[in-house]
Design an enzyme around this catalytic site. Structure first.
Site, PDB file in Angstrom:
ATOM      1  N   HIS A   1     -33.375 -41.963 -42.744  1.00  0.00           N
ATOM      2  CA  HIS A   1     -32.843 -42.074 -41.382  1.00  0.00           C
ATOM      3  C   HIS A   1     -32.109 -43.429 -41.340  1.00  0.00           C
ATOM      4  O   HIS A   1     -32.575 -44.390 -40.735  1.00  0.00           O
ATOM      5  CB  HIS A   1     -34.008 -42.028 -40.393  1.00  0.00           C
ATOM      6  CG  HIS A   1     -33.625 -41.804 -38.966  1.00  0.00           C
ATOM      7  ND1 HIS A   1     -32.320 -41.861 -38.515  1.00  0.00           N
ATOM      8  CD2 HIS A   1     -34.385 -41.522 -37.875  1.00  0.00           C
ATOM      9  CE1 HIS A   1     -32.321 -41.620 -37.208  1.00  0.00           C
ATOM     10  NE2 HIS A   1     -33.557 -41.413 -36.801  1.00  0.00           N
TER      11      HIS A   1
ATOM     12  N   LYS B   1     -27.787 -17.404 -39.042  1.00  0.00           N
ATOM     13  CA  LYS B   1     -27.200 -16.213 -39.677  1.00  0.00           C
ATOM     14  C   LYS B   1     -27.153 -16.366 -41.191  1.00  0.00           C
ATOM     15  O   LYS B   1     -26.625 -15.528 -41.903  1.00  0.00           O
ATOM     16  CB  LYS B   1     -25.772 -15.989 -39.157  1.00  0.00           C
ATOM     17  CG  LYS B   1     -25.672 -15.858 -37.660  1.00  0.00           C
ATOM     18  CD  LYS B   1     -24.209 -15.654 -37.252  1.00  0.00           C
ATOM     19  CE  LYS B   1     -24.063 -15.675 -35.741  1.00  0.00           C
ATOM     20  NZ  LYS B   1     -22.648 -15.674 -35.338  1.00  0.00           N
TER      21      LYS B   1
ATOM     22  N   ARG C   1     -28.452 -34.199 -38.011  1.00  0.00           N
ATOM     23  CA  ARG C   1     -29.876 -34.274 -38.345  1.00  0.00           C
ATOM     24  C   ARG C   1     -30.287 -32.900 -38.848  1.00  0.00           C
ATOM     25  O   ARG C   1     -30.022 -31.884 -38.196  1.00  0.00           O
ATOM     26  CB  ARG C   1     -30.709 -34.651 -37.124  1.00  0.00           C
ATOM     27  CG  ARG C   1     -32.198 -34.449 -37.357  1.00  0.00           C
ATOM     28  CD  ARG C   1     -33.049 -35.005 -36.244  1.00  0.00           C
ATOM     29  NE  ARG C   1     -33.005 -36.463 -36.237  1.00  0.00           N
ATOM     30  CZ  ARG C   1     -33.773 -37.216 -35.446  1.00  0.00           C
ATOM     31  NH1 ARG C   1     -34.632 -36.643 -34.626  1.00  0.00           N
ATOM     32  NH2 ARG C   1     -33.685 -38.534 -35.483  1.00  0.00           N
TER      33      ARG C   1
HETATM   34  C1  NCD Z   1     -37.947 -40.831 -35.923  1.00  0.00           C
HETATM   35  C2  NCD Z   1     -37.400 -39.701 -36.767  1.00  0.00           C
HETATM   36  O1  NCD Z   1     -36.767 -38.777 -36.228  1.00  0.00           O
HETATM   37  O2  NCD Z   1     -37.598 -39.781 -37.961  1.00  0.00           O
HETATM   38  N1  NCD Z   1     -37.497 -40.783 -34.593  1.00  0.00           N
HETATM   39  C3  NCD Z   1     -36.363 -41.442 -34.260  1.00  0.00           C
HETATM   40  O3  NCD Z   1     -35.285 -41.049 -34.636  1.00  0.00           O
HETATM   41  N2  NCD Z   1     -36.488 -42.593 -33.572  1.00  0.00           N
HETATM   42  C4  NCD Z   1     -39.399 -41.025 -36.024  1.00  0.00           C
HETATM   43  C5  NCD Z   1     -40.310 -39.848 -35.840  1.00  0.00           C
HETATM   44  O4  NCD Z   1     -39.887 -38.744 -35.471  1.00  0.00           O
HETATM   45  O5  NCD Z   1     -41.496 -40.054 -36.046  1.00  0.00           O
END
Ligand code: NCD
Length: 314
Positions: A140, A91, A112
């Site tokens: 990450h 939205k 995420r």
């Molecule tokens: C990774 C990511 O999300 O960056 N995956 C994960 O969390 N193990 C790697 C990827 O998506 O290639």
């Protein structure tokens, strides 16, 4: 090695690999060992607590391991697994507003998001600890923690290693977080193995140059296989290409199989954050050096430890 002042304390939020220091990693790894050995001792750690898992991008391992971690610590989860479509982001709500509101409903937030700066923005608006579970192409950090834990478990040290990071280093995020983390330990050398159009990001290159960390950039996997202690494979990030043609050009060129692994050292580790596509053939899985399933399994224990540390410090 000291955490820089400009980065948050990892006891409060986990957003970038640069914020970790030796002290934190020692605490985390010791706790992870304990949890892995006797998980039943931790079943009341998050009793009465609610953790929100907010995923705007696909995930299997990260979301499930975080959610399993919360349950195993005695807490509850509220979640959206397709935040891009099913949350108020559709939205037009900003990350800041979403996080400000969710932080009134949850005691911790695991997020995420497809934007590179999402976790920093989320953190600035959050009233509770925020954990970055993947921010665009940039970072990450909890993946780097479980990667480092797996290396530590196998070698007993994070120092003096030759580490090759292979694949889509320009569009992937796990490579950056792992290299930022391991570059804080002395004696490590990095080999960045990628096609020219997928080589390591300029920001990481500059960081390594500034900090006088040894690295080389190559495009030939076979040429470095006999040198490395850790071979960290990654997939070509299909969803981050502008066109199918560009993806087609980049995919399928750096492949580890049961033939070329013969060149590797006996005690080397073959790692991958997963999911894999075709860059590591299933023929490699039975090799004793292949650690990727062990690595993914460690994600649960490491994330339980990350959550406990944050909870104990709020
Ligand atoms: C990774 C990511 O999300 O960056 N995956 C994960 O969390 N193990 C790697 C990827 O998506 O290639």
């Amino acid at each position: 090695m000291k955490a820089l002042k400009k980065y948050p304390d990892p006891h409060k939020h986990v957003v970038l690999a640069q914020q970790f220091n030796n002290e934190y990693l020692t605490e985390l790894f010791e706790l992870t060992d304990k949890i892995k050995k006797s998980p039943e001792e931790f079943i009341n750690t998050l009793r009465g607590k609610v953790v929100a898992t907010l995923f705007y991008e696909p995930s299997t391992r990260t979301r499930f391991s975080f959610e399993s971690a919360v349950h195993r610590l005695g807490g509850s989860v509220i979640t959206t697994e397709n935040g891009k479509e099913f949350s108020s982001a559709s939205k037009g709500e900003t990350i800041e507003d979403s996080i400000r509101v969710i932080s009134a409903y949850a005691d911790m937030i695991v997020m995420r998001h497809y934007e590179d700066d999402s976790s920093k923005r989320g953190m600035s608006a959050s009233l509770v600890p925020l954990i970055n579970a993947g921010s665009g192409k940039s970072q990450h950090p909890t993946q780097a923690l479980l990667d480092a834990y797996t290396i530590y478990e196998n070698f007993g040290t994070l120092e003096n290693k030759k580490i090759a990071v292979v694949g889509d280093l320009l569009r992937g995020r796990t490579c950056d977080s792992l290299v930022y983390l391991l570059s804080k330990y002395k004696g490590n050398t990095f080999y960045f193995v990628a096609q020219e159009n997928s080589q390591v990001k300029q920001s990481l290159r500059e960081y390594l140059l500034e900090n006088k960390i040894q690295f080389v950039e190559v495009d030939n996997l076979d040429a470095i296989l006999d040198k490395v202690d850790v071979l960290y494979m990654t997939r070509v990030q299909k969803e981050r290409f502008a066109t199918v043609e560009e993806y087609e050009q980049a995919k399928g060129s750096l492949i580890l199989d049961s033939k070329n692994i013969q060149k590797m050292k006996e005690e080397a580790l073959i790692m991958h954050p997963l999911p894999r596509v075709d860059e590591v053939t299933t023929g490699v899985d039975s090799d004793k050096r292949a650690k990727y399933f062990e690595q993914a399994a460690n994600g649960l224990w490491v994330r339980m430890a990350v959550l406990k540390i944050l909870n104990d410090n709020t």
